[in-house]
Design an enzyme around this catalytic site. Sequence first.
Site, PDB file in Angstrom:
ATOM      1  N   GLN A   1     -50.025  25.657 -57.818  1.00 56.04           N
ATOM      2  CA  GLN A   1     -50.089  24.201 -57.738  1.00 56.04           C
ATOM      3  C   GLN A   1     -51.228  23.736 -56.853  1.00 56.04           C
ATOM      4  O   GLN A   1     -51.863  24.523 -56.149  1.00 56.04           O
ATOM      5  CB  GLN A   1     -48.768  23.668 -57.185  1.00 56.04           C
TER       6      GLN A   1
ATOM      7  N   HIS B   1     -52.352  19.920 -54.532  1.00 62.96           N
ATOM      8  CA  HIS B   1     -51.938  18.575 -54.134  1.00 62.96           C
ATOM      9  C   HIS B   1     -53.163  17.681 -53.963  1.00 62.96           C
ATOM     10  O   HIS B   1     -54.228  18.152 -53.547  1.00 62.96           O
ATOM     11  CB  HIS B   1     -51.185  18.615 -52.803  1.00 62.96           C
TER      12      HIS B   1
ATOM     13  N   GLU C   1     -51.057  20.839 -46.205  1.00 66.86           N
ATOM     14  CA  GLU C   1     -49.914  21.559 -45.649  1.00 66.86           C
ATOM     15  C   GLU C   1     -50.399  22.817 -44.942  1.00 66.86           C
ATOM     16  O   GLU C   1     -51.586  23.183 -45.025  1.00 66.86           O
ATOM     17  CB  GLU C   1     -48.916  21.930 -46.758  1.00 66.86           C
TER      18      GLU C   1
ATOM     19  N   ARG D   1     -48.725  20.870 -60.964  1.00 69.11           N
ATOM     20  CA  ARG D   1     -48.474  22.256 -61.323  1.00 69.11           C
ATOM     21  C   ARG D   1     -49.574  22.737 -62.264  1.00 69.11           C
ATOM     22  O   ARG D   1     -49.765  22.168 -63.336  1.00 69.11           O
ATOM     23  CB  ARG D   1     -47.102  22.324 -62.004  1.00 69.11           C
TER      24      ARG D   1
HETATM   25 ZN    ZN Z   1     -47.785  23.093 -51.936  1.00 70.23          ZN
END
Ligand code: ZN
Length: 321
Positions: free
Chosen positions: A95, A97, A114, A191
Site C-alpha cells: 500500500q 498513503h 507513519e 492498496r
Molecule cells: Zn501504511
Amino acid sequence: MTEPMFMIPVFHEKIWGGTGLHDRFNYDIPTDHTGEAWAISAHPHGPATIVNGEFKGQSLDTIWAQHREVFGNAKGDVFPLLTKILDAHEDLSVQVHPDDAYAAEHEHELGKTECWYVIAAEPGAKLYYGHHAQTREQLADWINNDHWDKLFRTVPVKAGDFFYVPSGTIHALGAGIMVLETQQSSDTTYRVYDWDRTDAKGRKRPLHKQQSIDVTTVPHVDPKLDITKKSVGKAIITKFVASEFFAVYEWRTNGDELHFTRGRAPYTLASVLDGRGELIVPGEKPYTLVKGMHFIIPFDIKEWTVRGDVQIIASEPGEKA
Ligand code: ZN
C-alpha cells in the site's frame, strides 16, 4: 489536569491478523484474526476510551474537542497522532498513503506519514519498503500489468529496528512481524496489491491502482535517519526520529530512573512495550506501568520520572502536527 490519561485500545479484525496481541500483551482480542490495536486514538474509526481520573469513560476525541487545555491549547481540527500495535500474522496488502495536500483534496482528512518500531520478528521476516521503478511511466506500467516482482523492494527485519515511512512510500509489513506504529491520524490507504487474497465470502478487497500511481514518490529514496542514544546511568533514551509530523523515542530504564521536563511539545504519548515500572508525577501517587499500557502525559504535567525496568515508546507532535 495533572494526571496522566490511561486508555484502552480498540481492536480491528483484519484478513492478515492473528492472536499475537493476546499472546504478547494479554489483550482481550475479539477474534483470532485481530490485526490492529488502536491504542492512542482519537480517529472516528476507533477512538480510545480513558480509564482513569477526571475524564474516565470519555473518548479521546471528545477530550480533544472539549478540553483543548489538556493539550496546551494545541491547534487543529483533529488530534494529529495515532498509535497502533499491528500483528502481521500474514503479509499485509502492499500500500501507499497520500500526503496532506492530496488527502485534503480527495479524502478530506490528513495525509499519512507513519513509522514502525519492530517489537518482534520471526527469523527470516521481511517487509516491503520502496520500489524499483525509475520513472512514473514505469511505475504505472508495472502496477497496471501486475509486474510485482520487478516493482517491490524487500528489506530484512529484526526486533528493535525502526523504519520511517513518509507518505508516498510503497510499503507492507510481512508475515511474522509485530510493530508499534506512530502515524498521522488518518485512515486513508491506497492498496497497490493484495496478493489475490479472498475473504471468507470469496471477495477480494478493492485495489486503488490509479491513486497509488498518483501519490507514490518516484524514484524511491530511503529517508536518512539520525538515531541518537543518551545514557543516564543504566537507563537509555533513544531518539528515532524528529520530523515535522512527530518525534519518536524509546525510554528504557534498565533499573535506573529517567527524569523528564516538558520541552517544546505540549503533550506526550507513551506505550509500555515490556517490563514493569512506575510513572511518578508531582503531587500524585506513583502509577504502576506494565506491558501493554498506553497513556498521554498532558500539558500541565511539566516534569515526570519513569523508574523500574520498562521499555516505553514515546511520541510527541511535530511542528506541522
Ligand atoms: Zn501504511
